[in-house]
Design a protein around this motif. Structure first.
Motif, PDB file in Angstrom:
ATOM      1  N   ASP A  51       0.880  -1.157  -0.046  1.00 28.74           N
ATOM      2  CA  ASP A  51       0.284  -0.384  -0.358  1.00 28.74           C
ATOM      3  C   ASP A  51       0.931   1.509   0.232  1.00 28.74           C
ATOM      4  O   ASP A  51       2.180   1.424   0.074  1.00 28.74           O
ATOM      5  CB  ASP A  51      -0.809  -0.215   0.999  1.00 28.74           C
ATOM      6  CG  ASP A  51       0.069   0.009   2.633  1.00 28.74           C
ATOM      7  OD1 ASP A  51       1.362  -0.119   3.122  1.00 28.74           O
ATOM      8  OD2 ASP A  51      -1.145  -0.249   3.574  1.00 28.74           O
ATOM      9  N   ASP A  95      -2.211   7.970   1.206  1.00 27.08           N
ATOM     10  CA  ASP A  95      -2.398   7.341   2.022  1.00 27.08           C
ATOM     11  C   ASP A  95      -3.547   7.075   3.405  1.00 27.08           C
ATOM     12  O   ASP A  95      -4.081   6.662   3.492  1.00 27.08           O
ATOM     13  CB  ASP A  95      -1.759   6.702   2.936  1.00 27.08           C
ATOM     14  CG  ASP A  95      -1.349   5.817   4.241  1.00 27.08           C
ATOM     15  OD1 ASP A  95      -1.675   4.902   4.018  1.00 27.08           O
ATOM     16  OD2 ASP A  95      -0.849   5.957   5.397  1.00 27.08           O
ATOM     17  N   LEU A 100      -7.088   0.675   2.179  1.00 25.58           N
ATOM     18  CA  LEU A 100      -6.997  -0.734   1.527  1.00 25.58           C
ATOM     19  C   LEU A 100      -7.917  -1.599   2.170  1.00 25.58           C
ATOM     20  O   LEU A 100      -6.987  -2.208   3.646  1.00 25.58           O
ATOM     21  CB  LEU A 100      -5.592  -1.381   1.409  1.00 25.58           C
ATOM     22  CG  LEU A 100      -5.470   0.065   0.222  1.00 25.58           C
ATOM     23  CD1 LEU A 100      -3.648  -0.457   0.434  1.00 25.58           C
ATOM     24  CD2 LEU A 100      -5.809   0.087  -0.777  1.00 25.58           C
ATOM     25  N   ALA A 126      -9.398   0.056  -2.252  1.00 22.23           N
ATOM     26  CA  ALA A 126      -9.562   1.158  -1.646  1.00 22.23           C
ATOM     27  C   ALA A 126     -10.557   1.832  -1.453  1.00 22.23           C
ATOM     28  O   ALA A 126     -11.334   1.731  -2.740  1.00 22.23           O
ATOM     29  CB  ALA A 126      -8.466   2.001  -2.645  1.00 22.23           C
TER      30      ALA A 126
END
Length: 233
Positions: A51, A95, A100, A126
């Motif tokens: 991620d 982020d 995720l 996501a």
């Protein structure tokens, strides 16, 4: 064919991560990345892709995120400090915006019982953190599984992805839950009864209700409440 391509890409990313690790133990490298050793193992085997937080760590280590993801260019993050700072900021914003959610190769039966599969994460989807907050959901409590069968039509169709909030284990009237009964996982709507039992209802009226007494409820394990269904239009 598309799934094979995605698997090949994930495996290639995993091989590049192993190259970066360069003989260092998975445990030591995972600690540097701020992740669990098992997560690193999934990445290197191509089961999952790293991620934004992991990519950010790699960039901070001087590794090119573009090379990790595509294999193009050089492994080292070269260029001006300003360009590197911009890459780090982009990854940090990504982020911050998206969470995720792990997906499992598990079928929950929207029909007759279906055996659970491998209960290790095999994918991630996501979701915007803003949407999760609006729904009052916490990413650490969420999991994605597949529905199998037609008993929850039209709400949940065969092979659709459903999101389960595993923190919601108290059965509430009218809501849909994933319930484990022995080796079987069921997804059903709940109707509470006057005698402290429940009925497991199917939205597809061709399937009759299943009454569970208060005594038999003790043998059932509530996995969580269904809070989202992925629909193909």
């Amino acid at each position: 064919m598309q799934q094979d391509t995605q698997n090949d890409a994930a495996l290639a990313i995993g091989q590049r991560l192993a190259e970066i690790r360069n003989g260092k133990s998975q445990g030591a490298f995972a600690e540097e990345l701020g992740i669990h050793k098992n997560s690193l193992g999934h990445y290197e085997r191509g089961n999952r892709v790293p991620d934004a937080a992991v990519l950010l760590k790699l960039v901070e280590m001087g590794v090119s995120a573009n090379w990790v993801l595509t294999g193009e260019g050089t492994k080292d993050a070269k260029g001006s400090r300003e360009a590197l700072t911009q890459d780090i900021e982009k990854l940090r914003k990504l982020d911050e915006e998206f969470a995720l959610i792990p997906g499992y190769n598990v079928q929950v039966a929207a029909g007759h019982g279906s055996l659970a599969g491998d209960e290790s994460p095999t994918r991630e989807l996501a979701f915007r953190r803003k949407w999760l907050r609006y729904r009052g959901l916490h990413e650490q409590d969420l999991a994605l599984v597949f529905a199998k069968g037609d008993s929850m039509e039209p709400t949940i169709s065969d092979n659709e992805t459903v999101m389960v909030d595993t923190s919601e284990r108290k059965l509430r009237d009218g809501h849909i839950y994933v319930i484990r009964n022995g080796d079987h996982l069921l997804v059903k709507r709940i109707q509470t009864l006057w005698n402290d039992g429940v009925q497991l209802l199917s939205d597809n009226k061709e399937y009759p209700p299943q009454e569970i007494s208060s005594t038999d409820l003790e043998s059932l394990e509530v996995i969580g409440r269904v809070v989202w269904v992925g629909k193909d239009l």
